[in-house]
Design a protein around this motif. Structure first.
Motif, mmCIF file in Angstrom:
data_model
loop_
_atom_site.group_PDB
_atom_site.id
_atom_site.type_symbol
_atom_site.label_atom_id
_atom_site.label_comp_id
_atom_site.label_asym_id
_atom_site.label_seq_id
_atom_site.Cartn_x
_atom_site.Cartn_y
_atom_site.Cartn_z
ATOM 1 N N GLU A 50 0.836 -1.196 0.000
ATOM 2 C CA GLU A 50 0.000 0.000 0.000
ATOM 3 C C GLU A 50 0.874 1.250 0.000
ATOM 4 O O GLU A 50 1.849 1.342 0.731
ATOM 5 C CB GLU A 50 -0.917 -0.001 1.232
ATOM 6 N N CYS A 51 0.527 2.188 -0.837
ATOM 7 C CA CYS A 51 1.276 3.434 -0.945
ATOM 8 C C CYS A 51 0.745 4.419 0.094
ATOM 9 O O CYS A 51 -0.436 4.761 0.105
ATOM 10 C CB CYS A 51 1.112 3.990 -2.353
ATOM 11 N N GLU A 52 1.621 4.869 0.967
ATOM 12 C CA GLU A 52 1.239 5.836 1.991
ATOM 13 C C GLU A 52 0.760 7.117 1.308
ATOM 14 O O GLU A 52 1.462 7.651 0.432
ATOM 15 C CB GLU A 52 2.440 6.127 2.885
ATOM 16 N N PRO A 53 -0.407 7.645 1.665
ATOM 17 C CA PRO A 53 -0.935 8.842 1.006
ATOM 18 C C PRO A 53 0.046 10.019 0.980
ATOM 19 O O PRO A 53 0.082 10.774 0.019
ATOM 20 C CB PRO A 53 -2.188 9.172 1.815
ATOM 21 N N TRP A 54 0.862 10.149 1.993
ATOM 22 C CA TRP A 54 1.822 11.254 2.049
ATOM 23 C C TRP A 54 2.755 11.244 0.847
ATOM 24 O O TRP A 54 3.191 12.280 0.362
ATOM 25 C CB TRP A 54 2.637 11.161 3.347
ATOM 26 N N MET A 55 3.056 10.036 0.310
ATOM 27 C CA MET A 55 4.001 9.899 -0.787
ATOM 28 C C MET A 55 3.497 10.526 -2.090
ATOM 29 O O MET A 55 4.273 10.828 -2.975
ATOM 30 C CB MET A 55 4.327 8.423 -1.042
ATOM 31 N N HIS A 56 2.195 10.732 -2.217
ATOM 32 C CA HIS A 56 1.665 11.286 -3.465
ATOM 33 C C HIS A 56 0.712 12.444 -3.242
ATOM 34 O O HIS A 56 -0.025 12.820 -4.146
ATOM 35 C CB HIS A 56 0.993 10.191 -4.302
ATOM 36 N N GLU A 57 0.760 13.072 -2.072
ATOM 37 C CA GLU A 57 -0.180 14.160 -1.814
ATOM 38 C C GLU A 57 0.099 15.398 -2.667
ATOM 39 O O GLU A 57 -0.774 16.254 -2.813
ATOM 40 C CB GLU A 57 -0.230 14.517 -0.328
ATOM 41 N N ASP A 58 1.283 15.515 -3.255
ATOM 42 C CA ASP A 58 1.592 16.659 -4.113
ATOM 43 C C ASP A 58 1.209 16.438 -5.575
ATOM 44 O O ASP A 58 1.404 17.314 -6.407
ATOM 45 C CB ASP A 58 3.082 17.002 -4.019
ATOM 46 N N LEU A 59 0.622 15.287 -5.891
ATOM 47 C CA LEU A 59 0.217 14.980 -7.264
ATOM 48 C C LEU A 59 -1.250 15.324 -7.479
ATOM 49 O O LEU A 59 -2.043 15.276 -6.544
ATOM 50 C CB LEU A 59 0.407 13.482 -7.543
ATOM 51 N N PRO A 60 -1.610 15.648 -8.719
ATOM 52 C CA PRO A 60 -3.031 15.854 -9.012
ATOM 53 C C PRO A 60 -3.809 14.583 -8.694
ATOM 54 O O PRO A 60 -3.297 13.476 -8.834
ATOM 55 C CB PRO A 60 -3.060 16.123 -10.517
ATOM 56 N N ARG A 61 -5.029 14.714 -8.264
ATOM 57 C CA ARG A 61 -5.857 13.554 -7.870
ATOM 58 C C ARG A 61 -5.920 12.496 -8.969
ATOM 59 O O ARG A 61 -5.954 11.306 -8.691
ATOM 60 C CB ARG A 61 -7.279 13.998 -7.521
ATOM 61 N N SER A 62 -5.921 12.919 -10.237
ATOM 62 C CA SER A 62 -6.042 11.956 -11.331
ATOM 63 C C SER A 62 -4.829 11.051 -11.450
ATOM 64 O O SER A 62 -4.890 9.999 -12.079
ATOM 65 C CB SER A 62 -6.233 12.700 -12.657
ATOM 66 N N LEU A 63 -3.699 11.418 -10.832
ATOM 67 C CA LEU A 63 -2.487 10.610 -10.907
ATOM 68 C C LEU A 63 -2.275 9.737 -9.681
ATOM 69 O O LEU A 63 -1.371 8.907 -9.662
ATOM 70 C CB LEU A 63 -1.255 11.509 -11.068
ATOM 71 N N GLU A 64 -3.071 9.907 -8.654
ATOM 72 C CA GLU A 64 -2.882 9.128 -7.434
ATOM 73 C C GLU A 64 -3.133 7.658 -7.693
ATOM 74 O O GLU A 64 -4.011 7.301 -8.467
ATOM 75 C CB GLU A 64 -3.836 9.620 -6.341
ATOM 76 N N PRO A 65 -2.334 6.788 -7.053
ATOM 77 C CA PRO A 65 -2.552 5.346 -7.219
ATOM 78 C C PRO A 65 -3.908 4.934 -6.685
ATOM 79 O O PRO A 65 -4.413 5.509 -5.729
ATOM 80 C CB PRO A 65 -1.421 4.704 -6.410
ATOM 81 N N GLN A 66 -4.479 3.957 -7.324
ATOM 82 C CA GLN A 66 -5.815 3.471 -6.911
ATOM 83 C C GLN A 66 -5.692 2.396 -5.881
ATOM 84 O O GLN A 66 -4.839 1.624 -5.840
ATOM 85 C CB GLN A 66 -6.570 2.959 -8.121
#
Length: 66
Positions: A50-66
């Motif tokens: 599982e990818c910790e949300p902090w690791m991608h919080e700076d990305l646009p929502r459309s790029l966040e892992p599902q």
């Protein structure tokens, strides 16, 4: 993905090289690849769990892992 890579000036060879450097041997092993502000490509492996949300919080929502 190809259109976004073209806009960013990233070639397939650039991506393949970064995936190899990250120890990736198949595209199915990639959870997320990000072109960082520095121009480097960061790779998060799918096997990392599982990818910790902090690791991608700076990305646009459309790029966040599902």
């Amino acid at each position: 993905m190809e259109a976004a890579m073209r806009r960013a000036g990233v070639t397939d060879d650039d991506l393949r090289q970064r995936l190899r450097l990250a120890g990736i041997t198949a595209r199915t092993q990639v959870r997320l690849a990000v072109l960082e502000r520095t121009g480097e490509i960061s790779v998060l492996a799918a096997a990392a769990g599982e990818c910790e949300p902090w690791m991608h919080e700076d990305l646009p929502r459309s790029l966040e892992p599902q």
